[in-house]
Design a protein around this motif. Structure first.
Motif, PDB file in Angstrom:
ATOM      1  N   ILE A  91      10.476 -19.201 -90.586  1.00 55.76           N
ATOM      2  CA  ILE A  91      11.807 -19.814 -90.571  1.00 55.76           C
ATOM      3  C   ILE A  91      11.620 -21.335 -90.419  1.00 55.76           C
ATOM      4  O   ILE A  91      10.964 -21.792 -89.485  1.00 55.76           O
ATOM      5  N   PRO A  92      12.206 -22.135 -91.297  1.00 58.62           N
ATOM      6  CA  PRO A  92      11.936 -23.576 -91.292  1.00 58.62           C
ATOM      7  C   PRO A  92      12.855 -24.372 -90.368  1.00 58.62           C
ATOM      8  O   PRO A  92      13.914 -23.895 -89.959  1.00 58.62           O
ATOM      9  N   LYS A  93      12.407 -25.579 -90.068  1.00 58.00           N
ATOM     10  CA  LYS A  93      13.216 -26.603 -89.378  1.00 58.00           C
ATOM     11  C   LYS A  93      13.889 -26.055 -88.122  1.00 58.00           C
ATOM     12  O   LYS A  93      15.100 -26.137 -87.953  1.00 58.00           O
ATOM     13  N   LEU A  94      13.072 -25.502 -87.238  1.00 60.51           N
ATOM     14  CA  LEU A  94      13.580 -24.934 -85.980  1.00 60.51           C
ATOM     15  C   LEU A  94      13.646 -25.997 -84.897  1.00 60.51           C
ATOM     16  O   LEU A  94      12.748 -26.825 -84.761  1.00 60.51           O
ATOM     17  N   ASN A  95      14.735 -25.946 -84.132  1.00 63.23           N
ATOM     18  CA  ASN A  95      14.904 -26.851 -82.984  1.00 63.23           C
ATOM     19  C   ASN A  95      15.566 -26.115 -81.842  1.00 63.23           C
ATOM     20  O   ASN A  95      16.188 -25.068 -82.025  1.00 63.23           O
ATOM     21  N   ILE A  96      15.425 -26.707 -80.650  1.00 63.76           N
ATOM     22  CA  ILE A  96      16.164 -26.240 -79.476  1.00 63.76           C
ATOM     23  C   ILE A  96      17.259 -27.250 -79.192  1.00 63.76           C
ATOM     24  O   ILE A  96      16.988 -28.424 -78.957  1.00 63.76           O
ATOM     25  N   LYS A  97      18.501 -26.812 -79.275  1.00 66.20           N
ATOM     26  CA  LYS A  97      19.617 -27.676 -78.887  1.00 66.20           C
ATOM     27  C   LYS A  97      19.871 -27.435 -77.399  1.00 66.20           C
ATOM     28  O   LYS A  97      20.168 -26.316 -76.989  1.00 66.20           O
ATOM     29  N   TRP A  98      19.698 -28.478 -76.623  1.00 67.25           N
ATOM     30  CA  TRP A  98      19.824 -28.374 -75.172  1.00 67.25           C
ATOM     31  C   TRP A  98      21.114 -27.673 -74.785  1.00 67.25           C
ATOM     32  O   TRP A  98      22.155 -27.937 -75.355  1.00 67.25           O
ATOM     33  N   PRO A  99      21.046 -26.723 -73.809  1.00 67.64           N
ATOM     34  CA  PRO A  99      19.830 -26.353 -73.081  1.00 67.64           C
ATOM     35  C   PRO A  99      18.971 -25.291 -73.765  1.00 67.64           C
ATOM     36  O   PRO A  99      17.762 -25.304 -73.627  1.00 67.64           O
ATOM     37  N   ASN A 100      19.596 -24.342 -74.517  1.00 60.38           N
ATOM     38  CA  ASN A 100      18.745 -23.278 -75.071  1.00 60.38           C
ATOM     39  C   ASN A 100      19.320 -22.591 -76.312  1.00 60.38           C
ATOM     40  O   ASN A 100      19.023 -21.426 -76.560  1.00 60.38           O
ATOM     41  N   ASP A 101      20.117 -23.305 -77.089  1.00 55.86           N
ATOM     42  CA  ASP A 101      20.502 -22.763 -78.392  1.00 55.86           C
ATOM     43  C   ASP A 101      19.351 -22.982 -79.373  1.00 55.86           C
ATOM     44  O   ASP A 101      18.715 -24.042 -79.349  1.00 55.86           O
ATOM     45  N   LYS A 202      30.351 -36.373 -76.282  1.00 51.11           N
ATOM     46  CA  LYS A 202      31.681 -36.373 -75.666  1.00 51.11           C
ATOM     47  C   LYS A 202      31.528 -35.948 -74.218  1.00 51.11           C
ATOM     48  O   LYS A 202      30.832 -34.973 -73.923  1.00 51.11           O
ATOM     49  N   ASP A 203      32.164 -36.693 -73.314  1.00 54.05           N
ATOM     50  CA  ASP A 203      32.058 -36.331 -71.900  1.00 54.05           C
ATOM     51  C   ASP A 203      33.192 -35.400 -71.492  1.00 54.05           C
ATOM     52  O   ASP A 203      34.041 -35.022 -72.315  1.00 54.05           O
ATOM     53  N   ALA A 204      33.193 -35.017 -70.222  1.00 57.49           N
ATOM     54  CA  ALA A 204      34.147 -34.016 -69.735  1.00 57.49           C
ATOM     55  C   ALA A 204      35.595 -34.495 -69.840  1.00 57.49           C
ATOM     56  O   ALA A 204      36.524 -33.688 -69.918  1.00 57.49           O
ATOM     57  N   GLU A 205      35.794 -35.818 -69.848  1.00 59.64           N
ATOM     58  CA  GLU A 205      37.149 -36.372 -69.964  1.00 59.64           C
ATOM     59  C   GLU A 205      37.590 -36.526 -71.416  1.00 59.64           C
ATOM     60  O   GLU A 205      38.714 -36.947 -71.692  1.00 59.64           O
ATOM     61  N   GLY A 206      36.681 -36.233 -72.348  1.00 58.28           N
ATOM     62  CA  GLY A 206      37.017 -36.331 -73.762  1.00 58.28           C
ATOM     63  C   GLY A 206      36.636 -37.651 -74.412  1.00 58.28           C
ATOM     64  O   GLY A 206      36.892 -37.857 -75.605  1.00 58.28           O
ATOM     65  N   SER A 207      36.033 -38.557 -73.635  1.00 56.87           N
ATOM     66  CA  SER A 207      35.610 -39.838 -74.193  1.00 56.87           C
ATOM     67  C   SER A 207      34.345 -39.661 -75.025  1.00 56.87           C
ATOM     68  O   SER A 207      33.430 -38.917 -74.648  1.00 56.87           O
ATOM     69  N   ILE A 239      28.760 -32.920 -70.656  1.00 56.59           N
ATOM     70  CA  ILE A 239      28.435 -33.595 -71.907  1.00 56.59           C
ATOM     71  C   ILE A 239      28.330 -32.588 -73.052  1.00 56.59           C
ATOM     72  O   ILE A 239      27.879 -31.458 -72.848  1.00 56.59           O
ATOM     73  N   THR A 240      28.807 -32.995 -74.221  1.00 55.15           N
ATOM     74  CA  THR A 240      28.691 -32.200 -75.435  1.00 55.15           C
ATOM     75  C   THR A 240      28.108 -33.074 -76.525  1.00 55.15           C
ATOM     76  O   THR A 240      28.570 -34.189 -76.745  1.00 55.15           O
TER      77      THR A 240
END
Length: 243
Positions: A91-101, A202-207, A239-240
């Motif tokens: 499977i190509p181009k594998l990454n871990i999107k923090w924390p574990n996706d 984006k932070d928890a306040e939506g900024s 954070i998102t």
């Protein structure tokens, strides 16, 4: 590795935790279901999966023999085990999107839910739930979702993938048992999605703000370089990553 197969269940994590409460459970016992009716994701999210097309399962591992100060290393172990198993299927181009996706070609293919139990002040065991998109090809209203079949064009045997993931869990838990924490952290960060690339958050306040992912802390905090040359730590609820 004992494997329990169920045609349908509310949640494999819930089933396995109930089993652990009733009887001793062997390390790497896995519960696999064709259809999960109440699959759970991070922070109370719902994991939807087409019946019999994907790999939905949970694995038990005892932790009493580990010198586990920071449970985020369990998350690193699981992320790397899944990623390495998928690499073995090309499977190509594998990454871990923090924390574990787990991402492939910047699309989410696997979600992970880890539930640790503590007894007498130390980590006693963990139940690791995984939802891996394998042979499903339709993801309505989920533009960032993909599957092994969509990426590779091939059908996969679910049991073969499950066995490969469990084998890699054994490899990486052995590294954790040896307390080779820097080995795990370095490899995890090497696969970290958007590391050292200007990204939007984006932070928890939506900024919305710009930053560059630099690393993760031992406790699992995301360390982001901000525009004022300050590195700030964020936890999952604050954070998102927008991508």
């Amino acid at each position: 590795m004992p494997i329990i197969k169920l045609s349908a269940i509310d949640s494999t994590n819930t089933y396995l935790k109930r089993l652990c409460a009733e009887m001793p459970v062997e390390d790497y016992t896995a519960v696999i279901t064709e259809h999960q009716t109440k699959g759970r994701g991070q922070m109370g999210g719902v994991w939807n999966s087409e019946s019999s097309k994907n790999l939905t399962f949970s694995v038990y591992k005892g932790l009493l023999e580990f010198q586990l100060e920071h449970p985020f290393y369990v998350s690193m172990v699981v992320s790397l085990a899944v990623l390495k198993a998928l690499e073995s299927f090309a499977i190509p181009k594998l990454n871990i999107k923090w924390p574990n996706d787990i991402l492939a070609e910047s699309k989410k293919i696997c979600g992970i839910l880890i539930e640790n139990s503590i007894k007498q002040g130390q980590y006693a065991s963990t139940v690791i739930g995984m939802g891996l998109n394998v042979n499903q090809t339709q993801f309505d209203n989920l533009p960032k979702a993909s599957s092994l079949k969509l990426i590779s064009g091939k059908d996969f045997d679910l049991d073969e993938i499950a066995h490969r993931i469990i084998e890699q869990l054994q490899v990486y838990f052995e590294i954790l048992k040896r307390v080779d924490l820097q080995v795990l952290k370095t490899e995890y960060e090497n696969y970290l999605f958007r590391k050292n690339k200007p990204s939007t958050f984006k932070d928890a306040e939506g900024s919305v703000f710009l930053g560059i992912i630099k690393s993760v802390s031992d406790t699992g905090m995301l360390q982001v370089l901000l525009e004022d040359d300050v590195v700030k730590e964020f936890d999952l609820k604050t954070i998102t990553l927008l991508y």
